[in-house]
Design a protein around this motif. Sequence first.
Motif, PDB file in Angstrom:
ATOM      1  N   PHE A 112       0.856  -1.187   0.000  1.00  0.00           N
ATOM      2  CA  PHE A 112       0.000   0.000   0.000  1.00  0.00           C
ATOM      3  C   PHE A 112       0.894   1.239   0.000  1.00  0.00           C
TER       4      PHE A 112
ATOM      5  N   VAL B 134       0.972   6.916   3.469  1.00  0.00           N
ATOM      6  CA  VAL B 134       1.627   8.203   3.715  1.00  0.00           C
ATOM      7  C   VAL B 134       3.040   7.976   4.247  1.00  0.00           C
TER       8      VAL B 134
ATOM      9  N   TYR C  98      -8.011   4.015  -1.434  1.00  0.00           N
ATOM     10  CA  TYR C  98      -8.940   3.319  -0.537  1.00  0.00           C
ATOM     11  C   TYR C  98     -10.126   2.660  -1.226  1.00  0.00           C
TER      12      TYR C  98
ATOM     13  N   TRP D 194     -15.086   8.202  -4.923  1.00  0.00           N
ATOM     14  CA  TRP D 194     -15.772   7.047  -4.312  1.00  0.00           C
ATOM     15  C   TRP D 194     -16.550   7.523  -3.078  1.00  0.00           C
TER      16      TRP D 194
ATOM     17  N   VAL E  23      -9.120  13.328   2.920  1.00  0.00           N
ATOM     18  CA  VAL E  23      -7.903  12.530   3.066  1.00  0.00           C
ATOM     19  C   VAL E  23      -7.318  12.211   1.685  1.00  0.00           C
TER      20      VAL E  23
ATOM     21  N   GLU F 218      -7.140 -12.081   3.512  1.00  0.00           N
ATOM     22  CA  GLU F 218      -8.311 -11.407   4.085  1.00  0.00           C
ATOM     23  C   GLU F 218      -9.559 -12.158   3.656  1.00  0.00           C
TER      24      GLU F 218
ATOM     25  N   HIS G 221      -4.242  -8.823   5.108  1.00  0.00           N
ATOM     26  CA  HIS G 221      -4.098  -8.530   3.684  1.00  0.00           C
ATOM     27  C   HIS G 221      -2.693  -8.040   3.337  1.00  0.00           C
TER      28      HIS G 221
ATOM     29  N   PRO H 286      -1.581  -2.647   9.353  1.00  0.00           N
ATOM     30  CA  PRO H 286      -2.082  -1.376   9.886  1.00  0.00           C
ATOM     31  C   PRO H 286      -2.556  -1.461  11.327  1.00  0.00           C
ATOM     32  N   PHE H 287      -2.804  -2.671  11.813  1.00  0.00           N
ATOM     33  CA  PHE H 287      -3.470  -2.825  13.107  1.00  0.00           C
ATOM     34  C   PHE H 287      -2.509  -3.088  14.259  1.00  0.00           C
ATOM     35  N   THR H 288      -2.915  -2.674  15.446  1.00  0.00           N
ATOM     36  CA  THR H 288      -2.402  -3.289  16.663  1.00  0.00           C
ATOM     37  C   THR H 288      -3.500  -4.225  17.157  1.00  0.00           C
TER      38      THR H 288
ATOM     39  N   ILE I  94      -6.569   0.642  15.233  1.00  0.00           N
ATOM     40  CA  ILE I  94      -5.608   1.605  14.692  1.00  0.00           C
ATOM     41  C   ILE I  94      -5.790   2.877  15.494  1.00  0.00           C
TER      42      ILE I  94
ATOM     43  N   GLY J 178     -16.913  -0.185   3.182  1.00  0.00           N
ATOM     44  CA  GLY J 178     -15.937   0.893   3.270  1.00  0.00           C
ATOM     45  C   GLY J 178     -16.508   2.249   2.920  1.00  0.00           C
TER      46      GLY J 178
ATOM     47  N   VAL K  69     -14.131  -4.757   8.456  1.00  0.00           N
ATOM     48  CA  VAL K  69     -13.727  -3.822   7.404  1.00  0.00           C
ATOM     49  C   VAL K  69     -13.166  -4.583   6.213  1.00  0.00           C
ATOM     50  N   HIS K  70     -13.168  -3.932   5.061  1.00  0.00           N
ATOM     51  CA  HIS K  70     -12.243  -4.297   3.997  1.00  0.00           C
ATOM     52  C   HIS K  70     -10.936  -3.609   4.348  1.00  0.00           C
ATOM     53  N   GLU K  71      -9.890  -4.389   4.481  1.00  0.00           N
ATOM     54  CA  GLU K  71      -8.635  -3.784   4.945  1.00  0.00           C
ATOM     55  C   GLU K  71      -8.126  -2.734   3.967  1.00  0.00           C
ATOM     56  N   TRP K  72      -8.369  -2.956   2.640  1.00  0.00           N
ATOM     57  CA  TRP K  72      -7.833  -2.011   1.646  1.00  0.00           C
ATOM     58  C   TRP K  72      -8.671  -0.741   1.562  1.00  0.00           C
ATOM     59  N   GLU K  73      -9.794  -0.703   2.259  1.00  0.00           N
ATOM     60  CA  GLU K  73     -10.637   0.494   2.245  1.00  0.00           C
ATOM     61  C   GLU K  73     -10.493   1.226   3.591  1.00  0.00           C
TER      62      GLU K  73
ATOM     63  N   ALA L 155      -9.449   0.490   6.665  1.00  0.00           N
ATOM     64  CA  ALA L 155      -8.231   0.418   7.475  1.00  0.00           C
ATOM     65  C   ALA L 155      -7.135   1.314   6.893  1.00  0.00           C
ATOM     66  N   GLU L 156      -6.942   1.260   5.577  1.00  0.00           N
ATOM     67  CA  GLU L 156      -5.891   2.079   4.970  1.00  0.00           C
ATOM     68  C   GLU L 156      -6.252   3.563   4.990  1.00  0.00           C
ATOM     69  N   TYR L 157      -7.536   3.839   4.839  1.00  0.00           N
ATOM     70  CA  TYR L 157      -7.987   5.237   4.947  1.00  0.00           C
ATOM     71  C   TYR L 157      -7.659   5.811   6.329  1.00  0.00           C
TER      72      TYR L 157
ATOM     73  N   ARG M 109      -5.466   4.673   8.518  1.00  0.00           N
ATOM     74  CA  ARG M 109      -4.019   4.737   8.713  1.00  0.00           C
ATOM     75  C   ARG M 109      -3.432   5.991   8.071  1.00  0.00           C
ATOM     76  N   ASP M 110      -3.840   6.270   6.828  1.00  0.00           N
ATOM     77  CA  ASP M 110      -3.324   7.464   6.150  1.00  0.00           C
ATOM     78  C   ASP M 110      -3.822   8.749   6.797  1.00  0.00           C
ATOM     79  N   ALA M 111      -5.096   8.784   7.122  1.00  0.00           N
ATOM     80  CA  ALA M 111      -5.660  10.004   7.720  1.00  0.00           C
ATOM     81  C   ALA M 111      -4.894  10.363   8.984  1.00  0.00           C
TER      82      ALA M 111
END
Lengths: 303, 303
Positions: A86, A89, A111, A119, A125, A240, A267, A299-301, B202, B221, B241-245, B247-249, B251-253
Amino acid sequence: MHHFAEKASGRRNFLSLLLKTAGALLSVPGISLAVSNAHRYRDYTVQDIIDIVLEEIPGAPFKETVDTLKSGSAGQQVTGIVTTMFPTVSVIAETARRRANFIIAHEPTFYNHLDDPQWVANNQVVQQKQALLQRHGIAVWRFHDYWHTHRPDGIGYGVLKKAGWEQYYQPGERMLQMPPAALKDIVAHLQRSLGIAHVRVIGDPAQQCARIVLVPGAAGGKMQVSMVEQAHPDVLIVGEVHEWETAEYIRDARAMGAKTALVVLGHAVSEEPGMEWLVDWLQPKVPGLTVAHIPSGDPFTWH
Amino acid sequence: MHHFAEKASGRRNFLSLLLKTAGALLSVPGISLAVSNAHRYRDYTVQDIIDIVLEEIPGAPFKETVDTLKSGSAGQQVTGIVTTMFPTVSVIAETARRRANFIIAHEPTFYNHLDDPQWVANNQVVQQKQALLQRHGIAVWRFHDYWHTHRPDGIGYGVLKKAGWEQYYQPGERMLQMPPAALKDIVAHLQRSLGIAHVRVIGDPAQQCARIVLVPGAAGGKMQVSMVEQAHPDVLIVGEVHEWETAEYIRDARAMGAKTALVVLGHAVSEEPGMEWLVDWLQPKVPGLTVAHIPSGDPFTWH
């Protein structure tokens, strides 16, 4: 465990570069300058890199694909290449710090699968991330459909290699035939070799597994369930799932006597080795440029 | 923590039942038999139960809905009602053991949203499960769209109630305004009160959160991201969640300075309290029948 692969830096094969560069530049304007700089590495544009990659992909270029430029331009000069899952940032910031400007990412930038910036309408963001990429002059190309089409599948093979399971790969076969091992030992091996802190499992930790189907990423419930119905592996290993699809199917199947266990790796971490392997694959094709892998990571803890 | 709610068993209000039963049965054939059995509880068909439920749902019945019968028939006599998230093989077995024959489930029976048995062609697990349900004569009705349409949303309210957060609920408001607490304390409270062994997060464990958006289940997402873009809560709490939606949003935000944290509870366990609350809601409407909750639980073990 995730290191910056700098295998190419320091290698300077002047003679072959001189020949290649001269050959390429003799046909373009500005030749006198180019020749006077013939000791430099060849200059690559983003499009040059894409073309070099696509030469190796069966059927490429595809008419329909998500593998498009998400930022930057095809014509910009490449200062360095970063591969990742991915283009987060953090990955962008580290890319800029290294003065690289071309990220090849397996998954979306914005995303959603099609990277449609609308979307979610007026997504702040997305706009901030677009501005960040522009500020650093970084091009992002998605390399998803093509890498999965490479033979062997670039992601699948990278994962097998990192797990030390290449010897079980049979071209054209989804199933890995391995020496029997307890599910819990397979899980521990994957966590250790792939550097994955946490996974989710459905299955008996003690059950012996020899027939393994490994499908990193989020292939979707229909494909995941179909593979179990067709092959009845001892364990299905994925990145996933939709919990209401594959997870519930496996839970019910096991409750009615089926053996197939499920391991969900996450994922990003499940496919990252495929983008790490891309460095080894691509670096020899672009002499003079540094190709490096920056893992985007889980991305997770977990609590 | 998950107990079998048997609140209704043992309550026998013969007089009111006698009146109701007589009233209902006077208009149907077989009256002499019915009246001679008037000391029994009223007999309900599956359709009777559905009708009783839908009376309370705004706009019901819906023209398009996934809330259809997945097994059994509308005309069958109900011997007992079980509510659950997923009508798993275990839930079916326990339902049969209790001699109940009507499962009201929030989520699919056959591993896809539309419960299409041909989603994966010739799916043996689907066929085995259909046979199991038929063998036990168990009807399954999905209660998803309608329960979310109830005001308050039956799932959302059930979760708030079990978490002890009802007092923060404002009709029509997605946002819960709560006394500030550290993210890690909110997570610990949810795990304890909802009985959830493991969650993924997160966010900064120490960050103070007062503005909470709670969306159990897998809303998708686009909806999850839209809610964050609109409300900018301190934390978004979801089931899946969908991790690519999402979760990544998130994380970046956060990497660009936004505060919103994400807590992923797991799909089944995040909505289960809403199906537990359905017992309290439905039981008074069907005197004489036992309505019980059997949790389907987290399908995973975590490693």
